[in-house]
Motif scaffolding. Structure first.
Motif, PDB file in Angstrom:
ATOM      1  N   TRP A 353       0.855  -1.670   0.084  1.00 43.87           N
ATOM      2  CA  TRP A 353      -0.282   0.113   0.321  1.00 43.87           C
ATOM      3  C   TRP A 353       0.471   1.079   0.085  1.00 43.87           C
ATOM      4  CZ3 TRP A 353       0.776  -3.389   4.109  1.00 43.87           C
ATOM      5  CH2 TRP A 353       0.903  -2.250   5.513  1.00 43.87           C
ATOM      6  N   TYR A 354       0.687   2.080  -0.849  1.00 43.91           N
ATOM      7  CA  TYR A 354       0.675   3.221  -0.684  1.00 43.91           C
ATOM      8  C   TYR A 354      -0.013   4.761   0.023  1.00 43.91           C
ATOM      9  CZ  TYR A 354       5.221   1.992  -3.781  1.00 43.91           C
ATOM     10  OH  TYR A 354       6.251   1.343  -3.889  1.00 43.91           O
ATOM     11  N   ASP A 355       1.197   5.307   0.029  1.00 40.17           N
ATOM     12  CA  ASP A 355       0.467   7.025   1.203  1.00 40.17           C
ATOM     13  C   ASP A 355      -0.733   6.346   1.585  1.00 40.17           C
ATOM     14  OD1 ASP A 355       2.454   7.700  -0.901  1.00 40.17           O
ATOM     15  OD2 ASP A 355       1.465   8.427  -2.192  1.00 40.17           O
ATOM     16  N   GLY A 356      -0.563   5.968   2.364  1.00 41.32           N
ATOM     17  CA  GLY A 356      -1.371   5.454   3.266  1.00 41.32           C
ATOM     18  C   GLY A 356      -1.389   4.754   4.612  1.00 41.32           C
ATOM     19  N   THR A 357      -2.686   3.912   5.695  1.00 37.36           N
ATOM     20  CA  THR A 357      -2.460   3.233   6.384  1.00 37.36           C
ATOM     21  C   THR A 357      -2.897   2.212   6.857  1.00 37.36           C
ATOM     22  OG1 THR A 357      -4.431   3.975   7.124  1.00 37.36           O
ATOM     23  CG2 THR A 357      -1.769   5.286   7.419  1.00 37.36           C
ATOM     24  N   VAL A 358      -2.973   1.449   6.651  1.00 46.89           N
ATOM     25  CA  VAL A 358      -3.605  -0.394   6.877  1.00 46.89           C
ATOM     26  C   VAL A 358      -4.060  -0.786   8.223  1.00 46.89           C
ATOM     27  CG1 VAL A 358      -3.507  -2.696   7.128  1.00 46.89           C
ATOM     28  CG2 VAL A 358      -3.270  -1.231   5.037  1.00 46.89           C
ATOM     29  N   ALA A 359      -5.050  -0.778   9.056  1.00 46.47           N
ATOM     30  CA  ALA A 359      -5.624  -0.903  10.230  1.00 46.47           C
ATOM     31  C   ALA A 359      -5.257  -2.068  11.136  1.00 46.47           C
ATOM     32  CB  ALA A 359      -6.539  -1.310  10.682  1.00 46.47           C
ATOM     33  N   ASP A 360      -5.129  -3.358  10.670  1.00 49.50           N
ATOM     34  CA  ASP A 360      -4.605  -4.854  11.159  1.00 49.50           C
ATOM     35  C   ASP A 360      -3.931  -5.622  10.059  1.00 49.50           C
ATOM     36  OD1 ASP A 360      -5.339  -4.570  14.007  1.00 49.50           O
ATOM     37  OD2 ASP A 360      -6.777  -4.055  12.619  1.00 49.50           O
ATOM     38  N   ALA A 361      -3.604  -6.346   9.911  1.00 52.93           N
ATOM     39  CA  ALA A 361      -2.925  -7.566   8.985  1.00 52.93           C
ATOM     40  C   ALA A 361      -4.319  -8.608   8.620  1.00 52.93           C
ATOM     41  CB  ALA A 361      -2.017  -9.063  10.026  1.00 52.93           C
TER      42      ALA A 361
END
Length: 404
Positions: A353-361
């Motif tokens: 992922w680019y330019d952002g976030t991921v909450a959980d796996a």
């Protein structure tokens, strides 16, 4: 040195290179996963593909006559070593930090384009990023045209866009990522480069330079194989030592191993049998771009044109609750979001992922293939005829990005 002496010296260099290739091959085939015939087949092919790519990186470049190469290094299915993204059309230029270059072209309509500079590629223990240019920051004309200078010092009186180069690095690797979201509906970047102060006619290389480059190519092969196998071990470690479970490497800004400082990564080692399926579920990443793709044990991205071995945030269909569910199985599960491993029983899943976030796996559940439809009642069903039509459209759109 006499002609005979030069020939003998050349024979020694080639023998050293061939020994590096054989060492890499032996290391690959000694992996426990190579017990699978499909994995062994992939190993032998990967070794050939890696050699081709390594030669283009180290043996064949001409910094005084640069171009942005696409097909010669990470072509879509012939030589996708190093785990390149199925959505990114990469182009590479090899430049000299002591020279001055003009880079120009026209912006496309893809998700984003960026140019990242490195002082080498895996063959150097001190590999590091030398800078990054986001094309969104450039001045452009009404038609998307751009032009900027890359050099060690900004030219006197020049007020346009400028990319600084490290004058202590005679070979800089410039990697373009043109990142596609809607393969059929977007237009790629048009980009060109010219050296404004070439050193002279350097088209014919002295034998000593060719030999030095050949050995660098061999060491890149050796380190690429080591890194590929280390990548699988890292994924297992991040997932608590398990197969069929994800671990995450959130964006750290590190660029010393070819990664982008804008990106976060996740990974999983999959291991399945016929009749089994892995259901992968996650909340949609809050990012400008995200994707999942399959790679083999040797860090070769599985064919993504003629097979649906990857999905990005545009291609993946949402569940009724807005989450994303995908199925990895050897046989077609009959739902839209299938990750096709092309008959490979074990390999790696890459998440970007680019330019952002991921909450959980992502959460992974192994179930019987026959239970997939009941497990995902809201997923769109796909019959064999529909799958064939979808894959044909996918192949056409994918290959057109490369000019095929």
């Amino acid at each position: 040195m006499s002609a005979a002496g030069q020939i003998d010296a050349g024979a020694a260099v080639w023998a050293e290179y061939n020994a590096l290739v054989q060492k890499a091959r032996s290391r690959m085939l000694a992996r426990p996963e190579a017990v699978h015939a499909r994995v062994r087949d992939q190993a032998e092919y990967a070794l050939v593909a890696m050699q081709a790519g390594c030669h283009h990186f180290h043996a064949l470049h001409r910094p005084d006559y640069p171009a942005f190469y696409r097909q010669t290094i990470w072509s879509p299915y012939e030589a996708p070593w190093g785990g390149p993204s199925s959505d990114m059309v990469y182009a590479w230029a090899f430049i000299d930090g002591r020279r001055t270059y003009r880079i120009h072209g026209r912006r496309g309509t893809t998700r984003f384009s960026d140019l990242q500079l490195f002082n080498g590629y895996f063959e150097r223990e001190d590999m590091r990023g030398l800078g990054n240019l986001d094309f969104d920051t450039l001045q452009t004309g009404p038609d998307g045209s751009f032009s900027f200078i890359a050099s060690a010092q900004r030219p006197a009186g020049y007020a346009g866009d400028w990319l600084p180069l490290d004058p202590t690095e005679p070979v800089i690797y410039a990697q373009l990522r043109d990142t596609w979201w809607d393969w059929a509906g977007e237009r790629g970047i048009d980009i060109h480069i010219e050296c404004l102060d070439p050193a002279g006619d350097a088209m014919v290389l002295p034998t000593s330079v060719t030999h030095e480059r050949l050995l660098r190519s061999g060491h890149l092969l050796e380190r690429t194989v080591a890194r590929a196998m280390g990548y699988a071990n890292m994924n297992r470690k991040l997932a608590g030592g398990q197969n069929n479970a994800f671990g995450l490497v959130r964006g750290s800004g590190a660029t010393d191993h070819g990664a982008s400082g804008r990106a976060g990564y996740g990974g999983m080692v999959w291991d399945i049998e016929p009749g089994e399926a892995l259901v992968i579920t996650l909340d949609e990443p809050q990012a400008r771009y995200w994707s999942f793709q399959l790679v083999d044990w040797w860090w070769m991205t599985l064919d993504f044109s003629y097979h649906q071995s990857g999905l990005n945030g545009f291609q993946a269909e949402r569940d009724p609750d807005g989450r994303i569910s995908m199925v990895l199985s050897l046989e077609d599960p009959g739902i839209a979001n299938w990750l096709d491993p092309i008959g490979t029983p074990t390999g790696l899943v890459q998440m970007r992922w680019y330019d952002g976030t991921v909450a959980d796996a992502p959460v992974v559940e192994k179930i019987a293939l026959a239970d997939v439809v009941a497990r995902l009642p809201g997923a769109r069903r796909v019959n064999p005829a529909q799958r064939s039509a979808d894959v044909a459209a996918r192949a056409k759109a994918s290959l057109a990005r490369w000019g095929y």
